[in-house]
Design an enzyme around this catalytic site. Structure first.
Site, PDB file in Angstrom:
ATOM      1  N   GLU A 253      -1.917   3.567   1.064  1.00 44.04           N
ATOM      2  CA  GLU A 253      -1.032   3.048   2.123  1.00 44.04           C
ATOM      3  C   GLU A 253       0.343   2.910   1.491  1.00 44.04           C
ATOM      4  O   GLU A 253       0.569   2.016   0.677  1.00 44.04           O
ATOM      5  CB  GLU A 253      -1.539   1.685   2.597  1.00 44.04           C
ATOM      6  CG  GLU A 253      -2.907   1.723   3.231  1.00 44.04           C
ATOM      7  CD  GLU A 253      -2.885   2.316   4.622  1.00 44.04           C
ATOM      8  OE1 GLU A 253      -1.795   2.387   5.228  1.00 44.04           O
ATOM      9  OE2 GLU A 253      -3.961   2.704   5.102  1.00 44.04           O
ATOM     10  N   CYS A 287       5.948  -2.496   5.308  1.00 43.21           N
ATOM     11  CA  CYS A 287       5.859  -1.034   5.326  1.00 43.21           C
ATOM     12  C   CYS A 287       6.117  -0.451   6.715  1.00 43.21           C
ATOM     13  O   CYS A 287       6.644   0.644   6.833  1.00 43.21           O
ATOM     14  CB  CYS A 287       4.495  -0.605   4.820  1.00 43.21           C
ATOM     15  SG  CYS A 287       3.145  -1.457   5.657  1.00 43.21           S
TER      16      CYS A 287
HETATM   17  P1  NAD Z   1       4.592  -0.686  -6.237  1.00 45.09           P
HETATM   18  O1  NAD Z   1       4.069   0.684  -6.036  1.00 45.09           O
HETATM   19  O2  NAD Z   1       5.646  -0.891  -7.233  1.00 45.09           O
HETATM   20  O3  NAD Z   1       3.404  -1.679  -6.639  1.00 45.09           O
HETATM   21  C1  NAD Z   1       2.234  -1.835  -5.873  1.00 45.09           C
HETATM   22  C2  NAD Z   1       1.111  -2.341  -6.772  1.00 45.09           C
HETATM   23  O4  NAD Z   1       0.782  -1.332  -7.716  1.00 45.09           O
HETATM   24  C3  NAD Z   1       1.476  -3.570  -7.591  1.00 45.09           C
HETATM   25  O5  NAD Z   1       0.356  -4.426  -7.679  1.00 45.09           O
HETATM   26  C4  NAD Z   1       1.800  -2.978  -8.947  1.00 45.09           C
HETATM   27  O6  NAD Z   1       1.637  -3.888 -10.015  1.00 45.09           O
HETATM   28  C5  NAD Z   1       0.773  -1.865  -9.028  1.00 45.09           C
HETATM   29  N1  NAD Z   1       1.079  -0.792  -9.992  1.00 45.09           N
HETATM   30  C6  NAD Z   1       2.240  -0.499 -10.598  1.00 45.09           C
HETATM   31  N2  NAD Z   1       2.097   0.578 -11.394  1.00 45.09           N
HETATM   32  C7  NAD Z   1       0.826   0.988 -11.282  1.00 45.09           C
HETATM   33  C8  NAD Z   1       0.066   2.069 -11.819  1.00 45.09           C
HETATM   34  N3  NAD Z   1       0.603   2.955 -12.655  1.00 45.09           N
HETATM   35  N4  NAD Z   1      -1.222   2.185 -11.460  1.00 45.09           N
HETATM   36  C9  NAD Z   1      -1.784   1.341 -10.573  1.00 45.09           C
HETATM   37  N5  NAD Z   1      -1.127   0.292 -10.030  1.00 45.09           N
HETATM   38  C10 NAD Z   1       0.171   0.124 -10.375  1.00 45.09           C
HETATM   39  O7  NAD Z   1       5.060  -1.168  -4.798  1.00 45.09           O
HETATM   40  P2  NAD Z   1       5.767  -2.541  -4.412  1.00 45.09           P
HETATM   41  O8  NAD Z   1       7.186  -2.486  -4.810  1.00 45.09           O
HETATM   42  O9  NAD Z   1       4.970  -3.679  -4.889  1.00 45.09           O
HETATM   43  O10 NAD Z   1       5.644  -2.506  -2.820  1.00 45.09           O
HETATM   44  C11 NAD Z   1       6.615  -1.936  -2.018  1.00 45.09           C
HETATM   45  C12 NAD Z   1       6.207  -0.585  -1.528  1.00 45.09           C
HETATM   46  O11 NAD Z   1       4.920  -0.654  -0.946  1.00 45.09           O
HETATM   47  C13 NAD Z   1       7.104  -0.063  -0.426  1.00 45.09           C
HETATM   48  O12 NAD Z   1       7.348   1.304  -0.620  1.00 45.09           O
HETATM   49  C14 NAD Z   1       6.289  -0.253   0.834  1.00 45.09           C
HETATM   50  O13 NAD Z   1       6.622   0.585   1.889  1.00 45.09           O
HETATM   51  C15 NAD Z   1       4.900  -0.042   0.339  1.00 45.09           C
HETATM   52  N6  NAD Z   1       3.921  -0.708   1.188  1.00 45.09           N
HETATM   53  C16 NAD Z   1       3.128   0.052   1.999  1.00 45.09           C
HETATM   54  C17 NAD Z   1       2.214  -0.550   2.852  1.00 45.09           C
HETATM   55  C18 NAD Z   1       1.324   0.246   3.778  1.00 45.09           C
HETATM   56  O14 NAD Z   1       0.354  -0.313   4.288  1.00 45.09           O
HETATM   57  N7  NAD Z   1       1.611   1.505   4.021  1.00 45.09           N
HETATM   58  C19 NAD Z   1       2.128  -1.925   2.878  1.00 45.09           C
HETATM   59  C20 NAD Z   1       2.950  -2.665   2.051  1.00 45.09           C
HETATM   60  C21 NAD Z   1       3.837  -2.041   1.195  1.00 45.09           C
END
Ligand code: NAD
Length: 516
Positions: A253, A287
């Protein structure tokens, strides 16, 4: 500040529920004030391995306990979520800086998804008969088996609802979960998890680890039988690549750049009032939030005037009660990103119709809801996801142009159409490349429809959560087909010779009676 911040002793008690053994911690800051909210233990690969081992043992008994037991436990947890809502709202606001109303949206969504899967898991996943290739000769059934251990990786923006949308169907299907919480959302996850543990979910069955994204994330992806990731497209792509190397399934997502089409048959004032919430809920850190508005030129002056007036009238500030309309950004990185997008747009000629500035007088991460006009593709905010309280207004002359503009994005998560005719809205919705399209609502109509799948097209994701699709992710379908003994299938040339005419007749008959 009005209302009360989350009780500090409760925060300290909650973090002890993490599956983290070591002493290393990181300070988590409260967005409203910038003060240290609590010290969060940081896990290691070893913590993930230990949690996975314990969860796999707990999963065997949980699966064995059956649907009826799981339904009872989940329905009890639903009631506890509602009973403990004030505590959950405090945790959510303390970590994210959103308003109490927008925090309530999370509790509502979490409770809904819990009720939904408690009540539907058995029906969706019970064994069913399927049509056999040769009627009577073969009898075929489909059964489902829980995948085992589901890894869930969640972001900070909607820590409670986005977790439960993956964790609950995984548990309802009979799986265990090891979750990586973002540091900024761990408290809300742990507070909601307590309701499930107190309702009867074994503690080891749903483990939560916090820590470095790469280290903990990789350890979870390597150990899980299926991975649910919510976050940015960049990280989601890495997760998918790593999971693919183990042939592990994933649902992703990811980000969005969600458009809203305001057609010329709407009441401009009504449409404007409705559009504001769709853009600035949780400060646009959502999102499915709207970041692009395409408005018909004939009503653009009236719509824009009403929209801007409404945005300027929003009350903003830190309040642990329902006295504000919009809150704070969540992290310093978010403030930096929002400021960079607005500064870049202004430098390249955009007009700021509302907002456009930080509000340090309210708190360190407050930024005014911002409306831009006269934007061009050269500006970073036009195609890229701001993930903040910034929306750009574009004008269109005909609907074809508006639909093409809405679809002109690498993303395809959510979209919205405001129109005086719901029927016409449905026709336009069919032509938009997005996983959800809301008519006369920004995102809540689809986000709240837990029986319908939610997910993204293009760079916005893979797979769907919610609905039957959301639980089918967590099981393996197993086909069990039996030879009934009524007739033996041909094995030798002679038997084939004898039975081929019968088989041809059967094929023609099945097609003739339209049997699938
Ligand atoms: P992010 O990708 O930086 O982090 C998301 C999660 O992934 C965090 O828990 C982070 O610690 C973890 N993470 C970081 N590096 C990783 C790796 N290499 N392997 C596995 N996990 C890792 O995103 P964010 O800044 O926390 O969130 C914002 C983004 O999320 C925006 O782009 C937003 O649109 C998206 N988002 C999408 C949805 C949806 O349902 N489509 C919902 C909420 C947020």
């Amino acid at each position: 500040m009005t209302g009360t911040v989350l009780d500090r002793s409760l925060a300290a008690e909650l973090v002890r529920d993490l599956s983290v053994a070591g002493a290393a911690t990181t300070s988590v800051l409260a967005p409203f004030t910038g003060e240290v909210l609590h010290e969060l233990p940081q896990g290691t690969t070893q913590d993930v391995e230990d949690a996975v081992a314990a969860a796999r043992v707990a999963q065997l008994a949980w699966q064995q306990a059956g649907y009826r037991h799981r339904r009872r436990v989940l329905l009890r947890a639903h009631d506890l979520l509602l009973e403990r809502r004030e505590e959950l709202l405090d945790a959510l606001q303390s970590e994210t800086g959103k308003t109490r109303g927008q925090a309530f949206e999370e509790v509502f969504s979490g409770a809904s998804v819990t009720r939904y899967y408690a009540l539907t898991a058995r029906r969706v996943l019970s064994a069913s008969r399927r049509r056999a290739g040769i009627p009577l000769v073969i009898a075929t059934r489909l059964t489902y088996k829980a995948k085992g251990l589901v890894g869930v990786i969640t972001p900070w923006n909607y820590p409670l609802s986005l977790s439960l949308m993956d964790v609950i169907p995984a548990l309802a299907a009979g799986n265990a979960v090891v979750q990586k919480a973002d540091n900024q959302g761990a408290l809300s996850i742990l507070a909601s998890r307590r309701a499930f543990i107190d309702a009867g979910v074994p503690a080891a069955l749903w483990a939560v680890v916090a820590g470095d994204g790469n280290e903990i994330g990789n350890a979870i992806v390597d150990a899980a039988d299926y991975v649910c990731f919510t976050g940015s497209t960049a990280t989601g792509t890495k997760v998918a690549e790593r999971a693919a190397s183990h042939l592990t399934g994933v649902s992703l997502e990811l980000g969005g750049k969600n458009p809203l089409l305001v057609l010329d048959d709407v009441d401009p004032a009504k449409a404007a009032a409705n559009a504001v919430y769709s853009c600035f809920s949780s400060m646009g850190q959502l999102c499915v939030s709207i970041e692009r508005i395409y408005v018909a030129r004939s009503i653009a002056p009236a719509f824009t005037e009403a929209f801007v007036a409404r945005v300027k009238s929003l009350s903003q500030g830190p309040a642990y009660d329902y006295t504000t309309d919009v809150g704070s950004l969540t992290t310093a990185a978010q403030l930096e990103r929002v400021e960079a997008h607005v500064t870049d747009a202004v430098k390249k000629g955009a007009t700021v119709l509302a907002g456009g500035r930080a509000r340090p007088d309210l708190g360190p991460l407050f930024y005014e809801p911002t409306v831009l006009a006269d934007v061009t593709p050269a500006m970073a905010c036009v195609a890229g996801e701001t993930f903040g309280p910034v929306v750009a207004i574009h004008l269109f002359d005909d609907e074809e142009e508006a639909i093409a503009a809405a679809n002109d994005s690498e993303y395809g998560l959510n979209a919205s159409v405001f129109t005086g005719s719901r029927r016409h809205g449905r026709a336009v919705a069919e032509r938009i490349t997005a996983g959800s399209v809301n008519i006369n609502e920004g995102y809540r109509a689809s986000f709240g429809s837990v029986d319908a799948p939610m997910g993204g097209m293009k760079q916005s994701g893979l797979g769907r959560r919610n609905g039957p699709e959301g639980i089918l992710r967590f099981v393996e379908g197993r086909t069990i087909a039996e030879a009934t003994g009524i007739l033996t299938l041909p094995r030798t040339g002679k038997e084939w010779l004898a039975l081929t005419p019968v088989m041809l007749l059967l094929l023609r008959l099945l097609k003739g009676i339209r049997r699938a």
